[in-house]
Scaffold this active site. Sequence first.
Site, PDB file in Angstrom:
ATOM      1  N   ASP A  89       0.873  -1.245   0.042  1.00  0.00           N
ATOM      2  CA  ASP A  89       0.135  -0.054   0.059  1.00  0.00           C
ATOM      3  C   ASP A  89       0.778   1.341  -0.107  1.00  0.00           C
ATOM      4  O   ASP A  89       2.126   1.301   0.089  1.00  0.00           O
ATOM      5  CB  ASP A  89      -0.910   0.027   1.102  1.00  0.00           C
ATOM      6  CG  ASP A  89      -0.369   0.154   2.523  1.00  0.00           C
ATOM      7  OD1 ASP A  89       0.541   1.031   2.766  1.00  0.00           O
ATOM      8  OD2 ASP A  89      -0.431  -0.892   3.464  1.00  0.00           O
ATOM      9  N   HIS A 104       8.565  -5.525  -1.238  1.00  0.00           N
ATOM     10  CA  HIS A 104       7.475  -6.373  -1.976  1.00  0.00           C
ATOM     11  C   HIS A 104       6.610  -5.629  -3.023  1.00  0.00           C
ATOM     12  O   HIS A 104       5.688  -6.147  -3.545  1.00  0.00           O
ATOM     13  CB  HIS A 104       6.439  -6.958  -1.113  1.00  0.00           C
ATOM     14  CG  HIS A 104       7.374  -8.103  -0.147  1.00  0.00           C
ATOM     15  ND1 HIS A 104       6.655  -8.754   0.990  1.00  0.00           N
ATOM     16  CD2 HIS A 104       8.610  -8.599  -0.073  1.00  0.00           C
ATOM     17  CE1 HIS A 104       7.395  -9.500   1.726  1.00  0.00           C
ATOM     18  NE2 HIS A 104       8.677  -9.450   0.960  1.00  0.00           N
TER      19      HIS A 104
HETATM   20  N1  APR Z   1      -0.904  -3.072  15.034  1.00  0.00           N
HETATM   21  C1  APR Z   1       0.282  -3.847  14.945  1.00  0.00           C
HETATM   22  N2  APR Z   1       0.491  -4.957  14.481  1.00  0.00           N
HETATM   23  C2  APR Z   1      -0.492  -5.428  14.115  1.00  0.00           C
HETATM   24  C3  APR Z   1      -1.945  -5.074  14.284  1.00  0.00           C
HETATM   25  C4  APR Z   1      -1.641  -3.702  14.438  1.00  0.00           C
HETATM   26  N3  APR Z   1      -2.984  -3.205  14.871  1.00  0.00           N
HETATM   27  N4  APR Z   1      -2.965  -6.136  13.670  1.00  0.00           N
HETATM   28  C5  APR Z   1      -2.320  -7.192  13.539  1.00  0.00           C
HETATM   29  N5  APR Z   1      -0.846  -6.896  13.677  1.00  0.00           N
HETATM   30  C6  APR Z   1       0.130  -7.852  13.610  1.00  0.00           C
HETATM   31  C7  APR Z   1      -0.370  -9.275  13.754  1.00  0.00           C
HETATM   32  O1  APR Z   1      -0.259  -9.575  15.079  1.00  0.00           O
HETATM   33  C8  APR Z   1       1.097 -10.051  12.770  1.00  0.00           C
HETATM   34  O2  APR Z   1       2.019 -10.443  13.431  1.00  0.00           O
HETATM   35  O3  APR Z   1       0.533  -8.003  12.203  1.00  0.00           O
HETATM   36  C9  APR Z   1       1.157  -9.105  11.755  1.00  0.00           C
HETATM   37  C10 APR Z   1       0.730  -9.405  10.441  1.00  0.00           C
HETATM   38  O4  APR Z   1       1.431 -10.487   9.930  1.00  0.00           O
HETATM   39  P1  APR Z   1       1.215 -11.168   8.232  1.00  0.00           P
HETATM   40  O5  APR Z   1      -0.413 -11.212   8.064  1.00  0.00           O
HETATM   41  O6  APR Z   1       1.819 -12.243   8.131  1.00  0.00           O
HETATM   42  O7  APR Z   1       1.715  -9.849   7.478  1.00  0.00           O
HETATM   43  P2  APR Z   1       3.195  -9.578   7.230  1.00  0.00           P
HETATM   44  O8  APR Z   1       4.178 -10.122   8.080  1.00  0.00           O
HETATM   45  O9  APR Z   1       3.290  -8.353   6.633  1.00  0.00           O
HETATM   46  O10 APR Z   1       3.399 -10.549   5.750  1.00  0.00           O
HETATM   47  C11 APR Z   1       4.722 -10.820   5.328  1.00  0.00           C
HETATM   48  O11 APR Z   1       3.598 -12.242   3.406  1.00  0.00           O
HETATM   49  O12 APR Z   1       1.887 -12.709   2.361  1.00  0.00           O
HETATM   50  C12 APR Z   1       3.269 -12.055   2.172  1.00  0.00           C
HETATM   51  O13 APR Z   1       3.980 -10.620   0.783  1.00  0.00           O
HETATM   52  C13 APR Z   1       2.918 -10.541   1.681  1.00  0.00           C
HETATM   53  O14 APR Z   1       4.406  -8.872   2.472  1.00  0.00           O
HETATM   54  C14 APR Z   1       3.486  -9.962   3.157  1.00  0.00           C
HETATM   55  C15 APR Z   1       4.269 -11.040   3.511  1.00  0.00           C
END
Ligand code: APR
Length: 233
Positions: A89, A104
Amino acid sequence: MKKVVVLTGAGISAESGIQTFRGADGLWEGHDVMEVASPEGWAANRELVLNFYNERRRQLKTVKPNPAHEALVKLEEQYDVHIITQNVDDLHERAGSSNILHLHGELTKARSTVDRALVLKWPDDLNLGDKCPKGSQLRPHIVWFGEDVPMLHRAVTTISDADIAMIIGTSMQVYPAAGLIGYAPVDIPVYYIDPNPAKDAAHAYCNNLTIVEAKAGEALPNIVDKLLSQNLS
Ligand code: APR
């Protein structure tokens, strides 16, 4: 000025209304990842992939930066702040941060399928038949599973001389992004802000770790105020 390197993941945009990937109502729950986010998926069904990202692009227009994105902008008042984000985003840009590296890719861009350096701004739907100036079908400017991460080298260089690091809203499950913190100087202070942090992964990399189990939009503004009042610059 002290250098702060901030690694952000989907969690920092959660309070803006963008789904994270993993977890109960995560984006990947309703999708076969390999169908919509891999070169194999693209080869099998381009329309499905384009529609998936068109939906994300449309949704992006309905959300806005939250207090966590804004706090990182405020931090620039006294620190040299560099954001390395896994997010596609543009909420860090819209908040006003100065130095943003997208590991990414970016949802609001499209790129050629014959020349990966040919990247175009693409704020609206991307459809079959939309071609690059060299005549190839355009694809989303996203790093898919199984693809290399062209910005990795720059990210490693950026974090290798940080004075302070932050990890915000990532499950630390996807490499190489999850291993980037391992390139920071080993004893610098690291803050990990996440309501459900990957504690073991973070402890494996950091000697001087503070884990804040909270939502980024609630915790980060206070941490930023603390750093600003310490006036370490
Ligand atoms: N504030 C902070 N953290 C949060 C919040 C919040 N309000 N809400 C959720 N989270 C946390 C969750 O606890 C989790 O640890 O955000 C994290 C999201 O994890 P993922 O969904 O796995 O996202 P991310 O780690 O960015 O994924 C990495 O995986 O699918 C691929 O390319 C995609 O860039 C992405 C990569």
